[in-house]
Design a protein around this motif. Structure first.
Motif, short mmCIF file in Angstrom:
data_model
loop_
_atom_site.label_atom_id
_atom_site.label_comp_id
_atom_site.label_asym_id
_atom_site.label_seq_id
_atom_site.Cartn_x
_atom_site.Cartn_y
_atom_site.Cartn_z
N GLY A 56 0.57 -1.18 0.02
CA GLY A 56 -0.11 0.04 0.10
C GLY A 56 0.92 1.24 0.02
O GLY A 56 0.27 2.26 -0.48
N GLU A 57 1.91 1.28 0.25
CA GLU A 57 2.78 2.40 0.46
C GLU A 57 3.30 2.84 -1.03
O GLU A 57 3.53 2.07 -1.75
N SER A 58 3.42 4.30 -1.31
CA SER A 58 3.74 4.77 -2.53
C SER A 58 4.66 5.61 -2.33
O SER A 58 4.69 6.65 -1.49
N TRP A 59 6.05 5.89 -2.92
CA TRP A 59 6.88 6.88 -3.04
C TRP A 59 7.28 7.32 -4.17
O TRP A 59 7.48 6.58 -5.09
N ARG A 60 7.38 8.66 -4.36
CA ARG A 60 7.87 9.45 -5.55
C ARG A 60 8.79 10.40 -5.34
O ARG A 60 8.51 11.57 -5.26
N GLU A 61 10.36 10.10 -4.74
CA GLU A 61 11.15 11.07 -4.36
C GLU A 61 11.41 12.01 -5.58
O GLU A 61 11.88 13.18 -5.30
N SER A 62 11.30 11.57 -6.90
CA SER A 62 11.67 12.10 -7.95
C SER A 62 10.85 13.63 -8.05
O SER A 62 11.04 14.64 -8.77
N ALA A 63 9.53 13.36 -7.41
CA ALA A 63 8.40 14.51 -7.51
C ALA A 63 9.13 15.89 -6.92
O ALA A 63 8.70 16.83 -6.97
N ALA A 64 9.84 15.52 -5.68
CA ALA A 64 10.46 16.49 -4.87
C ALA A 64 11.85 16.83 -4.77
O ALA A 64 12.32 17.99 -4.69
N TYR A 65 12.48 15.75 -5.19
CA TYR A 65 14.06 16.07 -5.03
C TYR A 65 14.51 16.03 -6.56
O TYR A 65 14.27 15.19 -7.31
N THR A 66 15.60 16.75 -6.52
CA THR A 66 16.69 16.78 -7.71
C THR A 66 17.84 15.71 -7.51
O THR A 66 18.47 15.91 -6.70
N PRO A 67 17.84 14.65 -8.48
CA PRO A 67 19.03 13.79 -8.22
C PRO A 67 20.29 14.27 -8.40
O PRO A 67 20.56 15.40 -9.30
N GLY A 68 21.25 13.70 -7.83
CA GLY A 68 22.66 14.01 -8.07
C GLY A 68 22.96 13.44 -9.35
O GLY A 68 22.55 12.49 -9.86
N GLU A 69 24.31 13.92 -9.75
CA GLU A 69 24.77 13.51 -11.18
C GLU A 69 26.32 12.89 -10.99
O GLU A 69 26.61 12.17 -11.92
N SER A 70 26.99 13.28 -9.56
CA SER A 70 28.32 12.72 -9.64
C SER A 70 28.44 12.02 -8.30
O SER A 70 28.12 12.33 -7.33
N ALA A 71 29.35 10.84 -8.52
CA ALA A 71 29.94 10.19 -7.32
C ALA A 71 30.83 11.14 -6.65
O ALA A 71 31.55 11.51 -7.47
N ILE A 72 30.99 10.93 -5.22
CA ILE A 72 31.93 11.61 -4.60
C ILE A 72 32.97 10.85 -3.70
O ILE A 72 32.32 10.27 -2.97
N VAL A 73 34.06 11.21 -3.75
CA VAL A 73 35.07 10.53 -2.76
C VAL A 73 36.00 11.73 -2.11
O VAL A 73 36.31 12.84 -2.77
N VAL A 74 35.86 11.51 -0.80
CA VAL A 74 36.30 12.69 0.19
C VAL A 74 37.40 11.91 0.78
O VAL A 74 37.61 10.80 1.55
N GLU A 75 38.56 12.83 0.96
CA GLU A 75 39.89 12.27 1.80
C GLU A 75 39.40 12.88 3.23
O GLU A 75 39.49 14.14 3.36
N ALA A 76 39.32 12.02 4.07
CA ALA A 76 38.80 12.74 5.52
C ALA A 76 39.55 11.55 6.51
O ALA A 76 39.23 10.26 6.33
#
Length: 274
Positions: A127-147
């Motif tokens: 019964g649950e329905s989710w539409r994240e794309s209706a509200a959120y703008t997806p990212g386009e880049s994978a990110i590696v951080v040195e930390a």
């Protein structure tokens, strides 16, 4: 251990009001730092969980004005930690929302941002329905951080189901991948542990994944069970419940090199045709 790192995952049950969530998050981050953790991760949607898009937008700020962003930098500096907000909901200038991770260094500097790439758009059989794309703008880049003396690949929740992202991080020689989440209870019960362990095994790295847990103010149920998994696929630490809290573990980053030497799948990988 030869390259020790004390890490922590903060489990939350974020509500609808960021101003009420912030002191609860800060208290748990302080608990984790007090237990010795120098890399601390929080879950997806640390600042707010709200099903109604209009109500959510009414609570959000752009990055430059966001209280969590400002406080995160201050806490990292005060506590001398690497603080990884698994994600915050951030208002974009175009009126949409970014599901965005932030990593702050011990000097309080912003080391990296990552916008969730994969959107959870689904109608579930119960019964649950989710539409994240209706509200959120997806990212386009994978990110590696040195930390925190290592290389960390950033992912968020539903990204976990797309192994090509994690494989790319493996080839980028990361030693930790963070996949903080707000998994639904039903999908978490079925898939959370196996996906976390699989991504660790496939890439010979640590998986650290802080989670949302319990029944939230907007009615959704999340699974909890924050995890720290080793490169061999062993669960090192787990919050075996859905309540807010902290898990802490001492890990040895050299286990990554040893594991990849035992199972050199990254080196043995070959291109093929279909």
């Amino acid at each position: 251990m030869t390259r020790p790192l004390c890490v922590a995952a903060v489990q939350l049950r974020s509500g609808r009001d960021p101003s009420k969530n912030l002191p609860e998050v800060e208290a748990l981050i302080r608990d984790a730092a007090g237990a010795g953790a120098t890399y601390i991760q929080t879950p997806e949607m640390t600042n707010i969980i709200e099903r109604d898009r209009a109500d959510m937008l009414g609570q959000l700020e752009v990055e430059a004005k966001d209280a969590f962003v400002a406080r995160g930098a201050g806490l990292a500096r005060e506590l001398g930690i690497t603080l990884h907000f698994g994600s915050l909901a951030i208002r974009r200038d175009d009126g949409r929302i970014a599901n965005r991770a932030y990593v702050f260094g011990p000097a309080g500097d912003l080391l990296a941002r990552y916008d969730k790439i994969h959107m959870f758009d689904v109608d579930l059989p119960y019964g649950e329905s989710w539409r994240e794309s209706a509200a959120y703008t997806p990212g386009e880049s994978a990110i590696v951080v040195e930390a925190a003396g290592t290389k960390i690949g950033l992912a968020i929740c539903y990204d976990l189901r797309f192994p090509q992202l994690f494989r790319a991080y493996g080839h980028a020689d990361v030693e930790i991948i963070g996949a903080p989440a707000a998994f639904t209870r039903q999908t978490g019960e079925a898939h959370w542990h196996v996906l976390q362990r699989a991504r660790a095994i496939e890439n010979g790295c640590f998986m650290i994944s802080a989670a949302q847990g319990g029944t939230h103010e907007d009615g959704r149920e999340t699974y909890g069970h924050s995890l720290i998994v080793g490169p061999w696929g062993k669960v090192i630490a787990e919050a075996d419940h859905a309540e807010p809290g902290v898990i802490v573990a001492d890990i040895d980053l050299d286990e990554v090199e040893l594991t990849r030497a035992r199972i050199p799948s990254l080196e043995n990988e070959r291109r093929f045709t279909l």
